[in-house]
Design a protein around this motif. Structure first.
Motif, PDB file in Angstrom:
ATOM      1  N   PHE A  59      32.135  35.467  26.688  1.00  0.00           N
ATOM      2  CA  PHE A  59      33.375  35.549  27.251  1.00  0.00           C
ATOM      3  C   PHE A  59      33.307  36.557  28.503  1.00  0.00           C
ATOM      4  CE2 PHE A  59      35.350  35.976  22.705  1.00  0.00           C
ATOM      5  CZ  PHE A  59      35.725  34.812  22.927  1.00  0.00           C
ATOM      6  N   GLY A  60      32.059  37.366  28.665  1.00  0.00           N
ATOM      7  CA  GLY A  60      31.777  38.041  29.851  1.00  0.00           C
ATOM      8  C   GLY A  60      31.469  37.079  31.022  1.00  0.00           C
ATOM      9  N   VAL A  61      30.610  35.948  30.844  1.00  0.00           N
ATOM     10  CA  VAL A  61      30.252  34.931  31.711  1.00  0.00           C
ATOM     11  C   VAL A  61      31.794  34.335  32.106  1.00  0.00           C
ATOM     12  CG1 VAL A  61      29.174  32.838  32.045  1.00  0.00           C
ATOM     13  CG2 VAL A  61      28.154  34.598  30.829  1.00  0.00           C
ATOM     14  N   ALA A  62      32.549  33.954  31.221  1.00  0.00           N
ATOM     15  CA  ALA A  62      33.867  33.359  31.616  1.00  0.00           C
ATOM     16  C   ALA A  62      34.604  34.295  32.502  1.00  0.00           C
ATOM     17  CB  ALA A  62      34.647  32.902  30.317  1.00  0.00           C
ATOM     18  N   TRP A  63      34.607  35.548  32.152  1.00  0.00           N
ATOM     19  CA  TRP A  63      35.555  36.447  32.891  1.00  0.00           C
ATOM     20  C   TRP A  63      35.036  36.599  34.399  1.00  0.00           C
ATOM     21  CZ3 TRP A  63      39.759  38.870  30.974  1.00  0.00           C
ATOM     22  CH2 TRP A  63      40.322  40.005  31.854  1.00  0.00           C
ATOM     23  N   ARG A  64      33.730  36.373  34.643  1.00  0.00           N
ATOM     24  CA  ARG A  64      33.293  36.400  36.067  1.00  0.00           C
ATOM     25  C   ARG A  64      33.603  35.094  36.829  1.00  0.00           C
ATOM     26  NH1 ARG A  64      28.471  39.146  37.224  1.00  0.00           N
ATOM     27  NH2 ARG A  64      28.834  38.504  39.268  1.00  0.00           N
ATOM     28  N   VAL A  65      34.134  34.137  36.142  1.00  0.00           N
ATOM     29  CA  VAL A  65      34.534  32.942  36.795  1.00  0.00           C
ATOM     30  C   VAL A  65      36.060  32.984  37.104  1.00  0.00           C
ATOM     31  CG1 VAL A  65      35.089  30.307  36.564  1.00  0.00           C
ATOM     32  CG2 VAL A  65      32.960  31.477  36.028  1.00  0.00           C
ATOM     33  N   TRP A  66      37.015  33.689  36.087  1.00  0.00           N
ATOM     34  CA  TRP A  66      38.335  33.811  36.205  1.00  0.00           C
ATOM     35  C   TRP A  66      38.663  35.182  35.478  1.00  0.00           C
ATOM     36  CZ3 TRP A  66      42.667  30.894  33.136  1.00  0.00           C
ATOM     37  CH2 TRP A  66      43.983  31.138  33.829  1.00  0.00           C
ATOM     38  N   PRO A  67      38.863  36.306  35.923  1.00  0.00           N
ATOM     39  CA  PRO A  67      39.274  37.467  35.232  1.00  0.00           C
ATOM     40  C   PRO A  67      40.585  37.511  34.748  1.00  0.00           C
ATOM     41  CG  PRO A  67      39.171  37.690  37.652  1.00  0.00           C
ATOM     42  CD  PRO A  67      38.754  36.193  37.640  1.00  0.00           C
ATOM     43  N   ASP A  68      40.871  36.812  33.853  1.00  0.00           N
ATOM     44  CA  ASP A  68      42.243  36.760  33.176  1.00  0.00           C
ATOM     45  C   ASP A  68      42.045  36.646  31.654  1.00  0.00           C
ATOM     46  OD1 ASP A  68      44.625  35.072  32.568  1.00  0.00           O
ATOM     47  OD2 ASP A  68      45.243  35.757  34.234  1.00  0.00           O
ATOM     48  N   PRO A  69      42.955  37.112  30.969  1.00  0.00           N
ATOM     49  CA  PRO A  69      42.605  36.981  29.515  1.00  0.00           C
ATOM     50  C   PRO A  69      42.840  35.445  28.987  1.00  0.00           C
ATOM     51  CG  PRO A  69      43.794  38.792  29.974  1.00  0.00           C
ATOM     52  CD  PRO A  69      43.959  38.058  31.347  1.00  0.00           C
TER      53      PRO A  69
END
Length: 446
Positions: A59-69
């Motif tokens: 989830f942290g890696v994905a957050w770097r791509v798009w910081p949105d829930p």
């Protein structure tokens, strides 16, 4: 696409919330900043104090791509889709095409998978493809797939060490490879010990809530530990697993992978673990499906009867998933637009100073997480915060309408209060701990 669609519609309609999307979003932001997965909503600087789930770094890696829930919703939907793909590889590789196609459709619609997609996000969703890979490896006797997926499962949740032990013993039995099987079982035991040791070390009270559900009275109104809890549907997850495995799939040794999970859920004092409408069954769907493939692929004196019985039972499990999906208008383009209340909350989130602490009620929380330090507005203390965001009408988790109205009546006179689209914003004169009063109607009697 089905899992993604229902997740996005749930988010847009305001049915997502601080629990669990907000918690994992804050953890994802922490991971992305190189910190341990903390959550102010959960009140923990490191969620390992609750559960050992390093896999949430995804989830942290994905957050770097798009910081949105919503990126977590996308990530989990992809994980569930990969799990279905691996089941499809097993089905089409070992069954006739029409039977395989029907089985895969049943798996896509199975209640366990649909429930995970409907109920925000959770680490179990990320573990689904690993469990599917483990089952496929056992079915096809592929040691690399079995060992890799089994070891990775140790990073999903602390109890899965028991599942890895079973996987090692199954590999020994099925592949006649004692050395690899015993090493894998030993890794499961070690993983179990390490996981609980981490939880005990990180937890401020040096205890593990997870084990307390097995030995204590947490999670039920009767104050009874484990099997002492009466009533409810303790064996409902086992019945759902049997239906998803089409009953005949229980003849496969692969079905034994589900035994540890089903057992601890049954003996737990937490009645929520007995339910099948949360995310807990996401890991069991691949086990049930591949176990069914294993049985249907065997020579049989009555292949038509076995196949028919299996697919009919799977149809029952799928019908439960279809019933859940029918509640969500995923075919309506307008359902993907934020509800008026969430649009108002989004406007408010953009106006508040970035990084400020804010107490927000359950269903409004996720839209604030990207910019602000979100806390849960409830009858438990939260803060200190400078801002409180709520809707006076309607009750939500931990925040009844009467409790919110009572808090506003007591605190609004000395604060700056504005309203945007029915959402009330309270700017407190100084940071303070915020706690809603207990609802007099629902408060427990002494």
């Amino acid at each position: 696409m089905l899992y993604l669609a229902v997740g996005l519609v749930r988010y847009a309609s305001g049915r997502s919330g601080n629990y669990d999307l907000g918690i994992f979003s804050q953890a994802a932001r922490s991971w992305s900043e190189g910190r341990w997965p903390g959550s102010a909503i959960r009140g923990l600087d490191n969620l390992f104090a609750d559960h050992f789930s390093p896999i949430t770094v995804v989830f942290g890696v994905a957050w770097r791509v798009w910081p949105d829930p919503r990126v977590l919703v996308v990530t989990q939907a992809l994980a569930l889709a990969v799990a279905v793909l691996l089941v499809a590889l097993a089905a089409f590789g070992h069954l006739r095409t029409p039977v395989a196609a029907l089985l895969v459709v049943g798996v896509v619609l199975a209640q366990g998978a649909v429930s995970a997609a409907v109920f925000d996000v959770h680490e179990t969703g990320l573990g689904a493809p690993l469990m599917a890979g483990l089952c496929l490896g056992l079915l096809e006797r592929r040691p690399d797939l079995v060992v890799g997926c089994a070891l990775a499962l140790l990073l999903v949740k602390e109890d899965l060490g028991l599942t890895v032990v079973v996987a090692g013993l199954l590999w020994w039995w099925l592949a006649r490879d004692r050395r690899t099987g015993l090493l894998l079982a030993a890794a499961g035991v070690a993983g179990l010990v390490v996981a609980f040791a981490v939880v005990l070390a990180v937890n401020p009270e040096h205890s593990t809530p997870y084990l307390q559900f097995l030995t204590g009275a947490s999670g039920n109104a009767q104050g009874l530990p484990g099997t002492g809890v009466t009533g409810g549907h303790r064996w409902e997850p086992a019945l759902l697993f049997a239906a998803t495995a089409d009953v005949v799939g229980l003849r496969s040794p692969i079905a034994l992978l589900a035994a540890p999970t089903l057992l601890w859920r049954a003996v737990s004092s937490n009645e929520a673990y007995w339910q099948t409408y949360f995310h807990y069954d996401a890991l069991l769907v691949p086990v049930a499906a591949v176990a069914l493939v294993d049985v249907l692929a065997r020579p049989s004196r009555r292949p038509v009867l076995v196949t028919t019985v299996g697919l009919v039972a799977l149809g029952v499990a799928a019908s439960l998933g279809i019933a859940k999906l029918s509640a969500w208008p995923i075919l309506d383009p307008g359902a993907y637009r934020l509800s008026p209340r969430l649009q108002a909350a989004t406007q408010i989130a953009r106006r508040l100073p970035a990084g400020d602490a804010v107490a927000v009620q359950q269903e409004l929380g996720p839209v604030f997480i990207s910019r602000l330090d979100v806390r849960m507005l409830s009858t438990l203390p939260a803060g200190p915060v400078r801002w409180v965001v709520l809707t006076p009408d309607g009750s939500s988790l931990g925040a009844s309408a009467s409790a919110k109205q009572a808090w506003l009546a007591a605190h609004a006179p000395g604060a700056e209060v504005t309203t945007v689209g029915g959402v009330v914003v309270v700017h407190l004169p100084a940071p303070q701990v915020v706690q809603l009063p207990q609802d007099a109607v629902s408060a427990p009697r002494p």
